[in-house]
Design a protein around this motif. Structure first.
Motif, PDB file in Angstrom:
ATOM      1  N   TYR A   1       3.440  -5.775 -13.344  1.00  0.00           N
ATOM      2  CA  TYR A   1       2.717  -4.749 -12.598  1.00  0.00           C
ATOM      3  C   TYR A   1       1.813  -4.021 -13.574  1.00  0.00           C
ATOM      4  O   TYR A   1       2.271  -3.546 -14.621  1.00  0.00           O
ATOM      5  CB  TYR A   1       3.698  -3.783 -11.926  1.00  0.00           C
ATOM      6  CG  TYR A   1       3.047  -2.598 -11.279  1.00  0.00           C
ATOM      7  CD1 TYR A   1       2.203  -2.754 -10.183  1.00  0.00           C
ATOM      8  CD2 TYR A   1       3.254  -1.314 -11.756  1.00  0.00           C
ATOM      9  CE1 TYR A   1       1.592  -1.676  -9.589  1.00  0.00           C
ATOM     10  CE2 TYR A   1       2.656  -0.226 -11.169  1.00  0.00           C
ATOM     11  CZ  TYR A   1       1.817  -0.410 -10.080  1.00  0.00           C
ATOM     12  OH  TYR A   1       1.205   0.673  -9.499  1.00  0.00           O
TER      13      TYR A   1
ATOM     14  N   GLU B   1       8.168   3.489 -10.359  1.00  0.00           N
ATOM     15  CA  GLU B   1       6.921   3.781 -11.081  1.00  0.00           C
ATOM     16  C   GLU B   1       5.813   4.196 -10.104  1.00  0.00           C
ATOM     17  O   GLU B   1       5.047   5.118 -10.357  1.00  0.00           O
ATOM     18  CB  GLU B   1       6.493   2.543 -11.869  1.00  0.00           C
ATOM     19  CG  GLU B   1       5.218   2.699 -12.646  1.00  0.00           C
ATOM     20  CD  GLU B   1       5.382   3.516 -13.911  1.00  0.00           C
ATOM     21  OE1 GLU B   1       4.376   4.089 -14.361  1.00  0.00           O
ATOM     22  OE2 GLU B   1       6.502   3.599 -14.447  1.00  0.00           O
ATOM     23  N   ILE B   2       5.752   3.517  -8.971  1.00  0.00           N
ATOM     24  CA  ILE B   2       4.706   3.789  -7.973  1.00  0.00           C
ATOM     25  C   ILE B   2       4.953   5.097  -7.243  1.00  0.00           C
ATOM     26  O   ILE B   2       4.037   5.901  -7.053  1.00  0.00           O
ATOM     27  CB  ILE B   2       4.614   2.613  -6.971  1.00  0.00           C
ATOM     28  CG1 ILE B   2       4.092   1.360  -7.674  1.00  0.00           C
ATOM     29  CG2 ILE B   2       3.722   2.979  -5.784  1.00  0.00           C
ATOM     30  CD1 ILE B   2       4.198   0.089  -6.848  1.00  0.00           C
ATOM     31  N   THR B   3       6.201   5.330  -6.816  1.00  0.00           N
ATOM     32  CA  THR B   3       6.499   6.463  -5.933  1.00  0.00           C
ATOM     33  C   THR B   3       7.023   7.698  -6.647  1.00  0.00           C
ATOM     34  O   THR B   3       6.952   8.797  -6.101  1.00  0.00           O
ATOM     35  CB  THR B   3       7.549   6.058  -4.879  1.00  0.00           C
ATOM     36  OG1 THR B   3       8.791   5.771  -5.552  1.00  0.00           O
ATOM     37  CG2 THR B   3       7.085   4.866  -4.071  1.00  0.00           C
TER      38      THR B   3
ATOM     39  N   HIS C   1      -1.045  -1.659  -4.312  1.00  0.00           N
ATOM     40  CA  HIS C   1      -0.352  -2.028  -5.552  1.00  0.00           C
ATOM     41  C   HIS C   1       0.009  -3.506  -5.481  1.00  0.00           C
ATOM     42  O   HIS C   1       0.541  -3.964  -4.481  1.00  0.00           O
ATOM     43  CB  HIS C   1       0.912  -1.188  -5.726  1.00  0.00           C
ATOM     44  CG  HIS C   1       0.630   0.284  -5.795  1.00  0.00           C
ATOM     45  ND1 HIS C   1       0.314   0.906  -6.969  1.00  0.00           N
ATOM     46  CD2 HIS C   1       0.591   1.227  -4.825  1.00  0.00           C
ATOM     47  CE1 HIS C   1       0.107   2.187  -6.726  1.00  0.00           C
ATOM     48  NE2 HIS C   1       0.265   2.410  -5.422  1.00  0.00           N
TER      49      HIS C   1
ATOM     50  N   GLU D   1       0.854  -1.179   0.000  1.00  0.00           N
ATOM     51  CA  GLU D   1       0.000   0.000   0.000  1.00  0.00           C
ATOM     52  C   GLU D   1       0.892   1.231   0.000  1.00  0.00           C
ATOM     53  O   GLU D   1       1.842   1.322   0.772  1.00  0.00           O
ATOM     54  CB  GLU D   1      -0.903   0.006   1.229  1.00  0.00           C
ATOM     55  CG  GLU D   1      -1.905   1.150   1.192  1.00  0.00           C
ATOM     56  CD  GLU D   1      -2.858   1.117   2.360  1.00  0.00           C
ATOM     57  OE1 GLU D   1      -3.139   2.203   2.894  1.00  0.00           O
ATOM     58  OE2 GLU D   1      -3.306   0.022   2.741  1.00  0.00           O
ATOM     59  N   TRP D   2       0.604   2.161  -0.903  1.00  0.00           N
ATOM     60  CA  TRP D   2       1.373   3.397  -0.991  1.00  0.00           C
ATOM     61  C   TRP D   2       0.394   4.544  -1.153  1.00  0.00           C
ATOM     62  O   TRP D   2      -0.388   4.562  -2.096  1.00  0.00           O
ATOM     63  CB  TRP D   2       2.347   3.338  -2.166  1.00  0.00           C
ATOM     64  CG  TRP D   2       3.151   4.578  -2.338  1.00  0.00           C
ATOM     65  CD1 TRP D   2       2.965   5.565  -3.254  1.00  0.00           C
ATOM     66  CD2 TRP D   2       4.283   4.980  -1.557  1.00  0.00           C
ATOM     67  NE1 TRP D   2       3.885   6.533  -3.109  1.00  0.00           N
ATOM     68  CE2 TRP D   2       4.722   6.213  -2.065  1.00  0.00           C
ATOM     69  CE3 TRP D   2       4.953   4.413  -0.480  1.00  0.00           C
ATOM     70  CZ2 TRP D   2       5.814   6.888  -1.531  1.00  0.00           C
ATOM     71  CZ3 TRP D   2       6.033   5.085   0.039  1.00  0.00           C
ATOM     72  CH2 TRP D   2       6.459   6.314  -0.485  1.00  0.00           C
TER      73      TRP D   2
ATOM     74  N   ILE E   1       9.607  -0.960 -10.543  1.00  0.00           N
ATOM     75  CA  ILE E   1       8.199  -0.871 -10.170  1.00  0.00           C
ATOM     76  C   ILE E   1       8.023   0.113  -9.017  1.00  0.00           C
ATOM     77  O   ILE E   1       7.103   0.946  -9.023  1.00  0.00           O
ATOM     78  CB  ILE E   1       7.640  -2.258  -9.803  1.00  0.00           C
ATOM     79  CG1 ILE E   1       7.706  -3.182 -11.015  1.00  0.00           C
ATOM     80  CG2 ILE E   1       6.204  -2.144  -9.297  1.00  0.00           C
ATOM     81  CD1 ILE E   1       7.413  -4.639 -10.705  1.00  0.00           C
ATOM     82  N   ALA E   2       8.906   0.049  -8.024  1.00  0.00           N
ATOM     83  CA  ALA E   2       8.834   0.981  -6.894  1.00  0.00           C
ATOM     84  C   ALA E   2       8.983   2.420  -7.377  1.00  0.00           C
ATOM     85  O   ALA E   2       8.285   3.318  -6.911  1.00  0.00           O
ATOM     86  CB  ALA E   2       9.905   0.640  -5.864  1.00  0.00           C
TER      87      ALA E   2
END
Length: 140
Positions: free
Chosen positions: A105, A119-121, A94, A88-89, A116-117
């Motif tokens: 992902y 991309e998310i953050t 995610h 969860e971010w 991926i990290a």
């Protein structure tokens, strides 16, 4: 089996020696209890059918590669293919799926968890740390 929950650790280890004729592994209590419970049921009601054992061996050979070969070091630390990593971010969950040699992902393949990290953050992260597979000191 009910007595396993209340048994002391030395009693569980003694039971292991009696049922398996080997030293107990250095795993946690929950593992010992569940494996002992399975073994007691196996002895009381019978184990897996011969067909099931043969099928499991065939599947093991199919997915394990050639006998005697070891996986590459990089892949050894990967979770098993099919594992779903959930993080969860900022209130959004995610989900990443581990595949053979990469990750998926949002339907897209990625070579690394760090990508991926990011991309998310929107910033650089160690992907193993971001998804909780490794603590900040490097222990897996």
């Amino acid at each position: 089996m009910a007595a396993l929950k209340d048994a002391s650790a030395p009693a569980l280890k003694a039971k292991w020696r009696a049922l398996f004729d080997s030293e107990p592994p250095p795993y946690n209590r929950r593992f010992l209890e569940s494996r002992l419970a399975y073994r007691i049921q196996e002895l009381a009601y019978g184990g897996l059918k011969r067909e099931t054992i043969e099928r499991l061996r065939a599947l093991g050979k199919q997915y394990d590669g050639k006998p005697g070969t070891k996986p590459k070091d990089a892949n050894r630390r990967l979770p098993i293919a099919g594992t779903r990593l959930i993080r969860e971010w900022q209130g959004i969950e995610h989900c990443v799926t581990v595949r053979g040699d990469d990750f998926e992902y949002l339907g897209q393949p990625y070579k690394s968890l760090s990508a991926i990290a990011r991309e998310i953050t929107g910033v650089r992260w160690n992907g193993w740390v971001f998804f909780g597979l490794k603590n900040l000191r490097g222990a897996a």
